[in-house]
Write a protein that holds these residues in place. Structure first.
Motif, PDB file in Angstrom:
ATOM      1  N   THR A 110       0.855  -1.035   0.038  1.00 13.97           N
ATOM      2  CA  THR A 110      -0.069   0.087   0.003  1.00 13.97           C
ATOM      3  C   THR A 110       1.078   1.683  -0.069  1.00 13.97           C
ATOM      4  OG1 THR A 110      -1.664  -1.231   0.751  1.00 13.97           O
ATOM      5  CG2 THR A 110      -1.884   1.165   0.883  1.00 13.97           C
ATOM      6  N   ASP A 111       2.099   1.567   0.599  1.00 13.06           N
ATOM      7  CA  ASP A 111       2.338   2.431   0.753  1.00 13.06           C
ATOM      8  C   ASP A 111       3.703   2.741  -0.486  1.00 13.06           C
ATOM      9  OD1 ASP A 111       1.899   2.496   3.375  1.00 13.06           O
ATOM     10  OD2 ASP A 111       4.534   3.020   4.547  1.00 13.06           O
ATOM     11  N   VAL A 112       4.120   1.543  -1.334  1.00 17.56           N
ATOM     12  CA  VAL A 112       4.337   1.760  -2.891  1.00 17.56           C
ATOM     13  C   VAL A 112       3.303   3.167  -3.576  1.00 17.56           C
ATOM     14  CG1 VAL A 112       5.324   0.409  -4.268  1.00 17.56           C
ATOM     15  CG2 VAL A 112       6.457   0.056  -2.324  1.00 17.56           C
ATOM     16  N   LYS A 113       2.106   2.015  -3.473  1.00 12.96           N
ATOM     17  CA  LYS A 113       0.917   2.106  -4.302  1.00 12.96           C
ATOM     18  C   LYS A 113       0.833   3.345  -3.963  1.00 12.96           C
ATOM     19  CE  LYS A 113      -2.645   2.007  -7.389  1.00 12.96           C
ATOM     20  NZ  LYS A 113      -2.593   1.280  -8.412  1.00 12.96           N
ATOM     21  N   LEU A 114       0.814   4.298  -2.914  1.00  9.11           N
ATOM     22  CA  LEU A 114       0.401   5.443  -2.297  1.00  9.11           C
ATOM     23  C   LEU A 114       1.120   6.513  -3.110  1.00  9.11           C
ATOM     24  CD1 LEU A 114      -1.188   4.918   0.870  1.00  9.11           C
ATOM     25  CD2 LEU A 114      -2.339   5.552  -0.871  1.00  9.11           C
ATOM     26  N   ILE A 141      -4.308  -9.840  -0.232  1.00 11.42           N
ATOM     27  CA  ILE A 141      -3.667  -8.742   0.179  1.00 11.42           C
ATOM     28  C   ILE A 141      -3.735  -8.124  -0.704  1.00 11.42           C
ATOM     29  CG2 ILE A 141      -1.739  -8.115   1.076  1.00 11.42           C
ATOM     30  CD1 ILE A 141      -0.958 -10.801   3.141  1.00 11.42           C
ATOM     31  N   SER A 142      -3.364  -8.461  -2.249  1.00  9.99           N
ATOM     32  CA  SER A 142      -3.719  -7.768  -3.288  1.00  9.99           C
ATOM     33  C   SER A 142      -4.511  -7.071  -3.540  1.00  9.99           C
ATOM     34  CB  SER A 142      -2.686  -8.395  -4.857  1.00  9.99           C
ATOM     35  OG  SER A 142      -1.163  -8.988  -4.164  1.00  9.99           O
ATOM     36  N   LEU A 143      -5.569  -7.472  -3.028  1.00  7.68           N
ATOM     37  CA  LEU A 143      -6.462  -7.184  -3.081  1.00  7.68           C
ATOM     38  C   LEU A 143      -7.519  -5.907  -2.425  1.00  7.68           C
ATOM     39  CD1 LEU A 143      -9.036 -10.333  -4.130  1.00  7.68           C
ATOM     40  CD2 LEU A 143      -8.930  -8.910  -5.383  1.00  7.68           C
ATOM     41  N   ASP A 144      -7.112  -6.037  -1.292  1.00  3.66           N
ATOM     42  CA  ASP A 144      -6.810  -5.124  -0.724  1.00  3.66           C
ATOM     43  C   ASP A 144      -6.407  -3.825  -0.605  1.00  3.66           C
ATOM     44  OD1 ASP A 144      -9.195  -6.521   0.822  1.00  3.66           O
ATOM     45  OD2 ASP A 144      -7.642  -8.045   2.369  1.00  3.66           O
ATOM     46  N   ALA A 145      -4.554  -3.929  -1.230  1.00  4.95           N
ATOM     47  CA  ALA A 145      -4.254  -3.121  -1.245  1.00  4.95           C
ATOM     48  C   ALA A 145      -4.267  -2.286  -3.075  1.00  4.95           C
ATOM     49  CB  ALA A 145      -2.625  -3.583  -1.684  1.00  4.95           C
ATOM     50  N   ASN A 146      -5.141  -2.656  -3.725  1.00  5.85           N
ATOM     51  CA  ASN A 146      -5.696  -2.269  -4.636  1.00  5.85           C
ATOM     52  C   ASN A 146      -4.838  -2.218  -5.677  1.00  5.85           C
ATOM     53  OD1 ASN A 146      -7.374  -0.971  -6.925  1.00  5.85           O
ATOM     54  ND2 ASN A 146      -7.432   1.487  -5.718  1.00  5.85           N
ATOM     55  N   VAL A 147      -3.796  -3.409  -5.662  1.00  8.76           N
ATOM     56  CA  VAL A 147      -2.942  -3.240  -6.779  1.00  8.76           C
ATOM     57  C   VAL A 147      -3.727  -3.470  -8.687  1.00  8.76           C
ATOM     58  CG1 VAL A 147      -1.761  -4.347  -5.310  1.00  8.76           C
ATOM     59  CG2 VAL A 147      -2.060  -5.709  -7.414  1.00  8.76           C
ATOM     60  N   ASP A 148      -3.158  -3.104  -9.362  1.00 11.53           N
ATOM     61  CA  ASP A 148      -3.453  -3.061 -10.278  1.00 11.53           C
ATOM     62  C   ASP A 148      -3.161  -4.644 -11.695  1.00 11.53           C
ATOM     63  OD1 ASP A 148      -3.834   0.135 -11.516  1.00 11.53           O
ATOM     64  OD2 ASP A 148      -2.517   0.116 -10.364  1.00 11.53           O
ATOM     65  N   LYS A 174     -10.632 -13.205  -9.710  1.00 12.49           N
ATOM     66  CA  LYS A 174     -11.808 -12.783 -10.812  1.00 12.49           C
ATOM     67  C   LYS A 174     -11.001 -11.419 -11.460  1.00 12.49           C
ATOM     68  CE  LYS A 174     -14.816 -14.670  -7.843  1.00 12.49           C
ATOM     69  NZ  LYS A 174     -14.083 -15.299  -6.881  1.00 12.49           N
ATOM     70  N   ASP A 175     -11.866 -10.282 -12.187  1.00 15.27           N
ATOM     71  CA  ASP A 175     -11.238  -9.699 -12.638  1.00 15.27           C
ATOM     72  C   ASP A 175     -11.137  -7.670 -12.155  1.00 15.27           C
ATOM     73  OD1 ASP A 175     -11.915 -11.507 -14.951  1.00 15.27           O
ATOM     74  OD2 ASP A 175     -14.147 -10.512 -15.288  1.00 15.27           O
ATOM     75  N   PHE A 176     -10.297  -8.325 -11.268  1.00 14.88           N
ATOM     76  CA  PHE A 176     -10.359  -6.646 -10.183  1.00 14.88           C
ATOM     77  C   PHE A 176      -9.479  -6.584 -10.308  1.00 14.88           C
ATOM     78  CE2 PHE A 176     -14.493  -8.766  -8.167  1.00 14.88           C
ATOM     79  CZ  PHE A 176     -14.960  -8.191  -8.418  1.00 14.88           C
ATOM     80  N   ILE A 177      -8.044  -7.853 -10.320  1.00 15.08           N
ATOM     81  CA  ILE A 177      -7.054  -7.141 -10.711  1.00 15.08           C
ATOM     82  C   ILE A 177      -6.547  -8.344 -12.221  1.00 15.08           C
ATOM     83  CG2 ILE A 177      -4.527  -7.665  -9.588  1.00 15.08           C
ATOM     84  CD1 ILE A 177      -5.487  -7.749  -6.747  1.00 15.08           C
ATOM     85  N   LYS A 178      -5.822  -7.491 -13.165  1.00 16.87           N
ATOM     86  CA  LYS A 178      -5.272  -8.126 -14.215  1.00 16.87           C
ATOM     87  C   LYS A 178      -4.267  -9.207 -14.029  1.00 16.87           C
ATOM     88  CE  LYS A 178      -6.687  -4.191 -16.617  1.00 16.87           C
ATOM     89  NZ  LYS A 178      -5.846  -3.174 -18.065  1.00 16.87           N
TER      90      LYS A 178
END
Length: 214
Positions: A110-114, A141-148, A174-178
């Motif tokens: 998350t810190d990197v994403k932000l 966890i990646s879903l929670d972090a909203n990664v791409d 699913k289709d939330f993360i590529k």
């Protein structure tokens, strides 16, 4: 299918020279690949070489181990973007994950994403080092972090992507993360198999063979 539009053309060898990076970028332009992926020290050179083209520049951070301090990853990501990176690939902290310290794994990502603003972030799982439950947890966890993107491998471990692992990741996110399939994909036939099961990007190296006009 135009497989070239799925390709992250990658050169991350620690002995890679400036000449190697120039050749990489030339090949990416010639074949209309989606992106090149380079170490952060070569982002500025790649930016110069690929100016006025559609080829994106991806930089790895925390590479290849992922075990450095989060603050170091944040700084490297910011610097790479400042130098011209369009995307960032970061290696997950495998030790935190295996320790079940999921809060720290989430904070690391998350810190990197932000710090990246609206730039896409790929999280590298290093699937050869994880069991099925750990892969699923890392995806959650990646879903929670909203990664791409979730990327399967750094290319520096025992093995890389498998169709089975990609299907596990796809079922979880699913289709939330590529998904970016990486590791051991060196020809169009293999790359196409991954795209057919839902992969959005394929990371491959100079060994990759594609029939394109010069």
């Amino acid at each position: 299918m135009d497989i070239s539009k799925y390709i992250d053309y990658t050169l991350l060898d620690p002995t890679s020279t400036e000449r190697n990076i120039i050749d990489l970028c030339h090949e990416a332009k010639r074949n209309s690949f989606y992106a090149v992926c380079v170490n952060s020290s070569y982002v500025a050179l790649a930016k110069q070489l690929l100016e006025k083209t559609d080829v994106k520049i991806c930089s790895v951070i925390g590479f290849p181990l992922g075990s450095m301090a989060t603050a170091s990853k944040v700084y490297e990501a910011k610097q790479a973007i400042s130098d011209g990176a369009d995307e960032i690939d970061m290696v997950i902290n495998l030790g935190f994950l295996k320790s079940k310290n999921y809060v720290s794994v989430l904070k690391d990502i998350t810190d990197v994403k932000l710090a990246m603003g609206d730039k896409p972030l790929k999280v590298i799982l290093e699937v050869s080092e994880l069991n099925k439950n750990e892969i699923i947890k890392a995806c959650e966890i990646s879903l929670d972090a909203n990664v791409d993107y979730i990327k399967t491998s750094s290319g520096f471990s025992k093995s890389g992507a498998t169709l089975t692992v990609v299907k596990i990741i796809k079922k979880t996110v699913k289709d939330f993360i590529k998904i970016c399939a990486s590791g051991g994909i060196n020809d169009v036939e293999t790359a196409t198999k991954y795209v057919d099961i839902g992969v959005s990007r394929v990371a491959t190296s100079s060994e990759f063979k594609i029939k394109q006009s010069v």
